[in-house]
Scaffold this motif. Structure first.
Motif, mmCIF file in Angstrom:
data_model
loop_
_atom_site.group_PDB
_atom_site.id
_atom_site.type_symbol
_atom_site.label_atom_id
_atom_site.label_comp_id
_atom_site.label_asym_id
_atom_site.label_seq_id
_atom_site.Cartn_x
_atom_site.Cartn_y
_atom_site.Cartn_z
ATOM 1 N N GLY A 1 5.089 4.375 0.293
ATOM 2 C CA GLY A 1 5.884 3.727 1.341
ATOM 3 C C GLY A 1 5.406 2.302 1.550
ATOM 4 N N VAL A 2 4.917 2.013 2.749
ATOM 5 C CA VAL A 2 4.442 0.655 3.017
ATOM 6 C C VAL A 2 2.912 0.586 2.927
ATOM 7 C CG1 VAL A 2 6.417 -0.018 4.414
ATOM 8 C CG2 VAL A 2 4.492 1.112 5.504
ATOM 9 N N TYR A 3 2.317 1.609 2.317
ATOM 10 C CA TYR A 3 0.853 1.689 2.272
ATOM 11 C C TYR A 3 0.227 0.462 1.594
ATOM 12 C CZ TYR A 3 -3.632 4.188 2.110
ATOM 13 O OH TYR A 3 -4.929 4.582 2.294
ATOM 14 N N ASN A 4 0.880 -0.010 0.532
ATOM 15 C CA ASN A 4 0.275 -1.157 -0.159
ATOM 16 C C ASN A 4 0.339 -2.425 0.684
ATOM 17 O OD1 ASN A 4 2.988 -1.381 -0.510
ATOM 18 N ND2 ASN A 4 2.957 -1.246 -2.738
ATOM 19 N N ILE A 5 1.111 -2.357 1.769
ATOM 20 C CA ILE A 5 1.095 -3.483 2.707
ATOM 21 C C ILE A 5 0.063 -3.245 3.811
ATOM 22 C CG2 ILE A 5 2.509 -4.832 4.312
ATOM 23 C CD1 ILE A 5 4.960 -3.950 2.670
ATOM 24 N N THR A 6 -0.009 -1.981 4.290
ATOM 25 C CA THR A 6 -0.917 -1.717 5.411
ATOM 26 C C THR A 6 -2.360 -1.483 4.958
ATOM 27 O OG1 THR A 6 -0.326 0.624 5.290
ATOM 28 C CG2 THR A 6 0.892 -0.706 6.871
ATOM 29 N N GLN A 7 -2.549 -0.955 3.758
ATOM 30 C CA GLN A 7 -3.902 -0.637 3.276
ATOM 31 C C GLN A 7 -4.069 -1.179 1.854
ATOM 32 O OE1 GLN A 7 -6.256 1.036 5.013
ATOM 33 N NE2 GLN A 7 -5.057 1.752 6.747
ATOM 34 N N PRO A 8 -4.023 -2.491 1.692
ATOM 35 C CA PRO A 8 -3.995 -3.040 0.327
ATOM 36 C C PRO A 8 -5.204 -2.666 -0.530
ATOM 37 C CG PRO A 8 -4.259 -4.785 1.977
ATOM 38 C CD PRO A 8 -3.968 -3.532 2.715
ATOM 39 N N ALA A 9 -6.368 -2.559 0.067
ATOM 40 C CA ALA A 9 -7.566 -2.305 -0.746
ATOM 41 C C ALA A 9 -7.499 -0.932 -1.408
ATOM 42 C CB ALA A 9 -8.819 -2.414 0.118
#
Ligand code: FAD
Ligand code: SF4
Ligand code: SF4
Lengths: 441, 468
Positions: free
Chosen positions: A364-372
């Motif tokens: 979902g938007v994980y790569n925006i909220t938790q990029p590391a």
């Protein structure tokens, strides 16, 4: 603060977890940290501690719910049948309601994304169009060249190279509202074009329509479709998700279709639960249950109706490998069908991907909220893909598709990303003596 | 307890960080809540802090710190224990070994494997298989349980009948004693009688005598062939009779696992591998060894099963099918949670010729107390897991569960059996310990405990209460 949904939830849903730990080895965040609170069992224990008043809902819990990928690998692993997806949505919704995560920037971004952009399909397309212009006019190149990206806030700067390449056309420019199969109609299906899929992969929507037509389906594709609400549901915006569900049901009356087709796994795993989402809505509950029954992932539907195996002229077989989208394999338990389709395509040889159902970090938007964390998972996935030696990887979700494209590009890999339905469409198109399989009405 | 537990908790962690530089210490309310349980139902207690040592030296320092302040220390592996062994005691430190998970050496010349105690059992087995060797103990939880936890509980598995339990594979241990001293006991020698075999004391000690930091395991060559079968019964006692008859016929198969109807259906709901839902009982039978011997043994067991009332005996066609049957069996306990929100599982074990009587007792007891029960287990070891499917919020029913449990234990002891075959005593069974082994035994155990841990800081209150 209003009463938490975790407290009013049927307690047996929380009790269902008997803390056996069988899910721990399949959880990517537990695997990375070995910390119990980053595991399914730990997260459920925290939810239960909140429900039981052992723990107050604070920012640390909010962060925990943000750190969870929502990949649902734990659901597949759980012998006890714990409905983690449901618990997770309830918990995220409580986090939002409680306001513990609120800060001005986050609120503006959330409102812009979830409440405005992803509820207004035309606006979303407009933004998409601007993104496309930015990319094709070279502004993107110039922007990067001049180092102007350095002016962006750090988080956005990391995101900028991730922005997907938007196609020149959207789905409604490629697919007519109603298309008829040439060889006689066996089914009538609605086609959901999705948000990201529509913006970035409209050609895959075209492929989906073609494949359906080639299998005797009349395809109904309303040109402007609302967002299905999955992005809202997965991010704790319960009420918005309900609004979107009602709009969707208004647009596609489930009683008039044999199936309603989605080709985005992330949407599908949400779309199949409108029944629960609208259970208390007197006007919609019945249609929502019917909707759940009719909603099919494209791979699932094709296998269910016995799709036609494309004819072929013998060619050198090409290796293809398959990455399972979490929301297809864990969220919808669809694992065999995409493989069956890939195996049926002449000239393709399916090579299994090690850890094929391990999350790629898109989530979902994980790569925006938790990029590391997303980046660690992305690298792991890319390494596995490379290890197969296949020049092509197929997957069934636009988020995963983008994540793989970006990951492979960063690794300077030559591996191409596509989707099973596109490979099938292509096989039909290149059949000996193939004609256009549809006529537009 | 102090008035503000979290204030004292953070003071403690601060001191601890100063005492053991670089130690990972967690004490937030969320972290503490996430270590308040293990795999046992209905037990909950929060620690003051949780620490994650990365080497033996850190474990030793933590114990020195704790010993000087008389702070209780509860060792934890993956927290899959089923008797409350790693459930915290109030105000304790939980010392979690999951970050000490290296496999240090596989010695193919001496057939040994050396691993840190936090290594996951399945990883140990895979490392052995990687060099063509075999580590047989395979508890149902092997994908996540730690080897240290296996040693501390002396865990069994699906292959116990032929290959024995964890104890049979322990050659040496590195142990940190409660005062922080680091001790090695055992070695790579097949024989060693230099003094007491102290190593054996730590096996099954449930974290009460010392903290195991390294484990030296014995490996064996793998069997050349395997055959897996599923015998279907329309009554439970016939399955038990089959097991007794197989043993009596001097056949020792690798696996003789039992599932009753409730369990079969729960497992099938989860795994969907086509188990016969109508059956009252199933025996999962596996024979392994030399191909010719396997064929012979399998044929004999099919005949015995049929003679004892098995309706049908199916033979797994492929290795994958066999593996999926074993994998499905491993989910039995968790799958039972589908029926009731609280699963209280027992571990009664009897001599194998008394199995039919034990099975009957379990059925009758459940009926008499009007309780839902699912039974599965390592029948070849005489080890059954009658599991009460109940709800901890229903006090009246929980009371009936307690009564039923007592009756089952009493009967097991009467039949020459024990209250726990592999899950340990921990908190869950300690009130039954003296009935099972007698006061004299418990007295000797207490003396051993105080010899190793005079201050009583390691996992206090587990197995038995501290001496008053
Ligand atoms: C689904 C399921 C299936 C299971 N199947 C089986 C089975 O087939 N056979 C079986 O025997 N058990 C089984 N168990 C029980 C359990 O998995 C075993 O007891 C296992 O050995 C516990 O390992 P752990 O790492 O989780 O230890 P924990 O639960 O964390 O700890 C167990 C005990 O050991 C102590 N301990 C842990 N590590 C150390 C150490 N390094 N040094 C000293 N003490 C230590 C703890 O203090 C505690 O008393 C099962 C459990 C589950 C949930
Ligand atoms: S979620 Fe399922 S597998 Fe995980 S601990 Fe709970 S019951 Fe066990
Ligand atoms: S959804 Fe994925 S990340 Fe979240 S707890 Fe389950 S397995 Fe872990």
């Amino acid at each position: 603060m209003s009463e938490l949904a975790l407290k009013s939830l049927d307690y047996s849903v929380l009790q269902q977890c008997m803390h056996c730990g069988m899910c721990l080895p399949t959880c990517p965040t537990y695997d990375l940290t070995k910390l119990e609170k980053h595991s399914p069992r730990g997260r459920i224990a925290l939810m239960r501690a909140i429900a039981d008043d052992h723990l107050a809902l604070g920012p640390a819990f909010g962060e925990e719910m943000s750190y969870c990928l929502g990949c649902l690998a734990c659901e597949t692993a759980c012998p006890a049948g714990v409905d983690y997806a449901h618990l997770f949505e309830v918990a995220r919704s409580d986090v939002e309601k409680s306001g513990v995560m609120a800060n001005p920037v986050r609120s503006v971004v959330r409102t812009a994304l979830l409440k405005i952009l992803f509820t207004h399909p035309r606006l979303l397309r407009l933004v998409g169009r601007m993104l496309w212009l930015y990319q094709v006019t070279g502004a993107q190149w110039l922007f990067r060249r001049l180092g102007l990206t350095r002016l962006l806030p750090a988080k956005l700067r990391e995101l900028e190279p991730m922005t997907p390449t938007v196609l020149p056309k959207f789905s409604h420019q490629l697919i007519a509202p109603v298309e008829q199969p040439t060889g006689g109609r066996r089914y009538r299906v609605g086609l959901l074009t999705g948000c990201v899929q529509d913006l970035v992969f409209a050609d895959i929507n075209r492929d989906t329509a073609d494949v359906l037509l080639a299998n005797g389906c009349e395809v109904v594709t309303p040109p402007v479709q609302p967002c299905c609400g999955s992005i809202h549901g997965h991010n704790g915006e319960h009420a918005v998700a309900q609004v979107m569900a009602r709009r969707m049901i208004d647009l596609f009356d489930p009683f008039t279709f044999d199936a309603i087709i989605t080709n985005a796994a992330g949407c599908g795993s949400h779309l199949k639960h409108y029944g629960r989402l609208l259970a208390d809505d007197r006007d919609y509950a019945v249609r929502a249950r019917e909707w759940d029954r009719k909603l099919k992932d494209i791979n699932e539907w094709l296998v269910e109706i016995g799709f036609r195996v494309p004819a072929s002229e013998a060619a050198e077989p090409q290796k293809v490998t398959y990455h399972e989208a979490c929301h297809l394999c864990h969220g919808q338990k669809i694992t065999k069908q995409p493989r069956e389709i890939l195996r049926a395509i002449p000239g393709l040889e399916l090579t299994e991907l090690p850890e094929s159902n391990w999350c790629c970090g898109s989530a979902g938007v994980y790569n925006i909220t938790q990029p590391a964390t997303a980046a660690v998972l992305q690298e792991r996935k890319v390494a596995r893909i490379e290890s197969t030696g296949a020049p092509v990887v197929a997957t069934c979700n636009p988020g995963c598709h983008l994540q793989l494209v970006n990951g492979l590009r960063q690794a300077d890999s030559k591996v191409r990303v596509t989707q099973p339905v596109s490979l099938l469409a292509q096989a039909y198109r290149t059949e000996p003596g193939a004609t256009n399989s549809h006529e537009q009405k | 307890m102090t008035a503000n537990p979290s204030a004292s908790a953070s003071f403690l962690s601060q001191q601890l960080r100063g005492f053991v530089p670089g130690l990972e210490v967690h004490d937030s309310p969320e972290q503490r809540a996430a270590y308040a349980y293990d795999g046992t139902a209905a037990l909950r207690a929060e620690p003051a802090a949780v620490v994650f040592p990365v080497d033996t030296a850190q474990v030793s320092s933590v114990l020195k710190f704790a010993a000087a302040r008389r702070i209780p220390v509860v060792t934890r592996g993956s927290g899959t224990g089923l008797s409350g062994g790693s459930v915290p005691v109030d105000g304790c430190l939980v010392l979690c070994l999951t970050k000490m998970n290296r496999i240090i050496e596989v010695d193919a010349e001496n057939l040994t494997l050396l691993a840190e105690a936090g290594a996951v059992t399945a990883d140990v087995a895979a490392a052995a298989a990687g060099v063509g060797l075999f580590y047989p103990p395979d508890p149902g939880s092997m994908k996540i349980s730690t080897i240290g936890g296996n040693v501390a509980e002396n865990s069994g598995g699906l292959r116990g009948l032929k290959y024995g339990v964890t104890r049979d594979y322990i050659m040496g241990l590195e142990v940190v004693l409660p005062d922080g001293e680091v001790m090695w006991t055992g070695n790579k020698c097949v024989k060693d009688v230099a003094g007491y075999t102290l190593r054996d004391l730590f096996i099954g000690s449930e974290g009460t005598l010392g903290i195991i930091t390294k484990v030296l395991l014995k490996l064996i060559p793998p069997p050349a062939a395997r055959k897996t079968m599923l015998a279907v019964y329309d009554n439970m006692e016939n399955a038990a009779k089959t097991v007794s008859a197989i043993i009596k016929a001097k056949i020792i198969p690798c696996t003789l696992e039992f599932l009753d109807k409730v369990t079969i259906n729960c497992v099938e709901d989860y795994a969907g591998i086509g188990l016969p839902r109508e059956a009252e009982a199933l025996l999962l039978i596996e024979s392994d060894g030399h191909p010719a011997a396997v064929e012979e043994e399998a044929a004999a067991m099919v005949a015995i099963a049929k003679a004892n009332g098995a309706g049908e005996v199916k033979i797994a066609a492929t290795a994958e099918e066999a593996a999926s049957l074993a994998a499905a069996r491993r989910t039995a306990f968790s799958a039972l949670a589908r029926v009731g929100p609280t699963t209280i599982l027992e571990d009664a074990t009897v001599p194998r010729n008394r199995l039919p009587e034990m099975v009957r007792c379990i059925q009758e007891t459940a009926r008499r107390h009007n309780l839902k029960i699912g039974t599965f287990g390592h029948m070849g070891d005489g080890n059954l897991h009658p599991t009460f499917l109940t709800n901890e919020k229903n006090q009246e029913e929980m009371h009936r569960v307690e009564l039923a449990m007592k009756e089952i234990f009493a009967r097991a002891i009467e039949l020459g059996g024990t209250i726990t075959g592999e899950h340990g005593v921990g908190l869950a069974k300690k009130e039954f310990l003296s009935a099972a082994v007698g006061e004299l035994n418990v007295g000797v155990m207490r003396s051993i405990k105080s010899a190793f841990d005079p201050q009583g800081i390691l996992n206090p209150g587990k197995i038995f209460d501290p001496r008053p």
